[in-house]
Design a protein around this motif. Structure first.
Motif, PDB file in Angstrom:
ATOM      1  N   SER A  23       0.832  -1.198   0.000  1.00 41.41           N
ATOM      2  CA  SER A  23       0.000   0.000   0.000  1.00 41.41           C
ATOM      3  C   SER A  23       0.874   1.258   0.000  1.00 41.41           C
ATOM      4  CB  SER A  23      -0.932   0.001   1.215  1.00 41.41           C
ATOM      5  OG  SER A  23      -1.633   1.223   1.292  1.00 41.41           O
ATOM      6  N   THR A  37       1.082   4.053  -2.986  1.00 43.53           N
ATOM      7  CA  THR A  37       0.924   5.492  -2.756  1.00 43.53           C
ATOM      8  C   THR A  37       2.091   6.258  -3.352  1.00 43.53           C
ATOM      9  OG1 THR A  37      -0.382   5.165  -0.742  1.00 43.53           O
ATOM     10  CG2 THR A  37       0.709   7.284  -0.988  1.00 43.53           C
ATOM     11  N   LEU A  69      -3.269   5.691  -5.820  1.00 44.08           N
ATOM     12  CA  LEU A  69      -3.911   5.889  -4.527  1.00 44.08           C
ATOM     13  C   LEU A  69      -5.114   4.971  -4.299  1.00 44.08           C
ATOM     14  CD1 LEU A  69      -3.605   9.769  -4.192  1.00 44.08           C
ATOM     15  CD2 LEU A  69      -1.960   7.975  -3.609  1.00 44.08           C
ATOM     16  N   HIS A  70      -5.890   4.701  -5.328  1.00 49.03           N
ATOM     17  CA  HIS A  70      -7.026   3.790  -5.145  1.00 49.03           C
ATOM     18  C   HIS A  70      -6.541   2.362  -4.862  1.00 49.03           C
ATOM     19  CE1 HIS A  70      -9.311   7.173  -6.576  1.00 49.03           C
ATOM     20  NE2 HIS A  70     -10.438   6.516  -6.332  1.00 49.03           N
ATOM     21  N   SER A  99      -3.771   1.676  -3.352  1.00 47.85           N
ATOM     22  CA  SER A  99      -3.287   1.761  -1.979  1.00 47.85           C
ATOM     23  C   SER A  99      -4.437   1.566  -0.989  1.00 47.85           C
ATOM     24  CB  SER A  99      -2.601   3.113  -1.755  1.00 47.85           C
ATOM     25  OG  SER A  99      -2.210   3.246  -0.417  1.00 47.85           O
ATOM     26  N   ALA A 100      -5.552   2.228  -1.249  1.00 45.91           N
ATOM     27  CA  ALA A 100      -6.720   2.098  -0.374  1.00 45.91           C
ATOM     28  C   ALA A 100      -7.210   0.653  -0.350  1.00 45.91           C
ATOM     29  CB  ALA A 100      -7.834   3.033  -0.840  1.00 45.91           C
ATOM     30  N   ALA A 157       0.515   3.492   6.238  1.00 46.15           N
ATOM     31  CA  ALA A 157      -0.129   3.416   4.918  1.00 46.15           C
ATOM     32  C   ALA A 157      -1.326   4.365   4.783  1.00 46.15           C
ATOM     33  CB  ALA A 157      -0.525   1.969   4.598  1.00 46.15           C
ATOM     34  N   LEU A 159      -1.332   7.746   2.479  1.00 44.36           N
ATOM     35  CA  LEU A 159      -2.388   7.840   1.472  1.00 44.36           C
ATOM     36  C   LEU A 159      -3.121   9.178   1.589  1.00 44.36           C
ATOM     37  CD1 LEU A 159      -4.300   6.583  -0.693  1.00 44.36           C
ATOM     38  CD2 LEU A 159      -5.566   5.562   1.221  1.00 44.36           C
ATOM     39  N   GLN A 210      -0.774  12.114   0.545  1.00 47.92           N
ATOM     40  CA  GLN A 210      -0.646  12.234  -0.912  1.00 47.92           C
ATOM     41  C   GLN A 210      -1.964  12.649  -1.560  1.00 47.92           C
ATOM     42  OE1 GLN A 210       2.745  12.483  -1.250  1.00 47.92           O
ATOM     43  NE2 GLN A 210       2.403  11.473  -3.203  1.00 47.92           N
ATOM     44  N   GLY A 211      -3.070  12.171  -0.998  1.00 45.64           N
ATOM     45  CA  GLY A 211      -4.375  12.466  -1.574  1.00 45.64           C
ATOM     46  C   GLY A 211      -4.875  13.866  -1.292  1.00 45.64           C
ATOM     47  N   THR A 223      -8.747   5.547   5.705  1.00 39.35           N
ATOM     48  CA  THR A 223      -8.764   5.150   4.295  1.00 39.35           C
ATOM     49  C   THR A 223     -10.129   5.437   3.670  1.00 39.35           C
ATOM     50  OG1 THR A 223      -7.098   3.471   4.762  1.00 39.35           O
ATOM     51  CG2 THR A 223      -8.321   3.237   2.712  1.00 39.35           C
ATOM     52  N   TYR A 257     -10.175   8.958   2.745  1.00 42.77           N
ATOM     53  CA  TYR A 257      -9.557   9.249   1.444  1.00 42.77           C
ATOM     54  C   TYR A 257     -10.586   9.091   0.318  1.00 42.77           C
ATOM     55  CZ  TYR A 257      -7.441   8.349  -3.002  1.00 42.77           C
ATOM     56  OH  TYR A 257      -7.188   8.369  -4.350  1.00 42.77           O
TER      57      TYR A 257
END
Length: 179
Positions: free
Chosen positions: A33, A37, A42-43, A45-46, A88, A92, A95-96, A145, A148
């Motif tokens: 994950s 990221t 990103l998706h 990673s989630a 993680a 995420l 970054q998001g 998460t 996000y």
């Protein structure tokens, strides 16, 4: 005869470590994950955080059911959880969204990770009596998460508030019954 003994020994070792294998799977999913990221996926990673939560649900249950609980397993689980549900999800969210806030975004990211680590350390030194003290990091990581995924639907500042609330809930002293 030698092959039979070796196979029997290997199966016994595998049985003794099945919970740790699940825990290492949790850790691996958390690590992947983080890497997703860093690559901007990103998706993905989630999704990997959610899969880690699914696997994490079973490691302790398997250890108890098979009567293979150990201090090593407990510590390994905490080390895995800080990656999968601390670092993680925080990375995420950073970054998001949080990177747009500059230094405050970085502070909220690190605060979340630090509170998660504190919560896990406190869990490891307290007696297990059927209750959690504070919000478990797995729940916080899943909620972060989910946050996000909700970015398009809520004002950006609300996610800073989410990170702060989850951080304080993890280090809180209220009790939650284990399920």
């Amino acid at each position: 005869m030698f092959l039979s003994d070796y196979l029997d020994y290997t199966l016994k070792k595998l049985k003794a470590n099945v919970a740790n294998i699940l825990t290492m799977t949790n850790l691996s999913l958390g690590g992947f994950s983080v890497l997703a990221t860093l690559k901007g996926q990103l998706h993905m990673s989630a999704l990997l955080v959610f899969l880690a939560a699914f696997v994490d649900r079973f490691d302790g249950a398997v250890a108890r059911k098979m009567n293979i609980e150990s201090e090593l397993g407990k510590q390994l689980d905490s080390m895995s959880d800080i990656v999968s549900f601390g670092v993680a999800p925080a990375l995420l969210m950073y970054q998001g969204l949080f990177h747009e806030f500059g230094a405050p975004g970085a502070v909220f990211t690190v605060l979340y990770i630090a509170c998660g680590a504190f919560r896990l350390a406190r869990f490891n030194i307290t007696e297990n009596n059927g209750y959690f003290a504070g919000l478990p990091i797995t729940a916080a990581g899943v909620l972060m998460t989910l946050g996000y995924l909700a970015i398009p639907y809520f004002p950006p500042q609300s996610f800073m508030f989410l990170a702060l609330i989850l951080s304080f809930l993890m280090v809180g002293t209220f009790k939650l019954k284990k399920i």
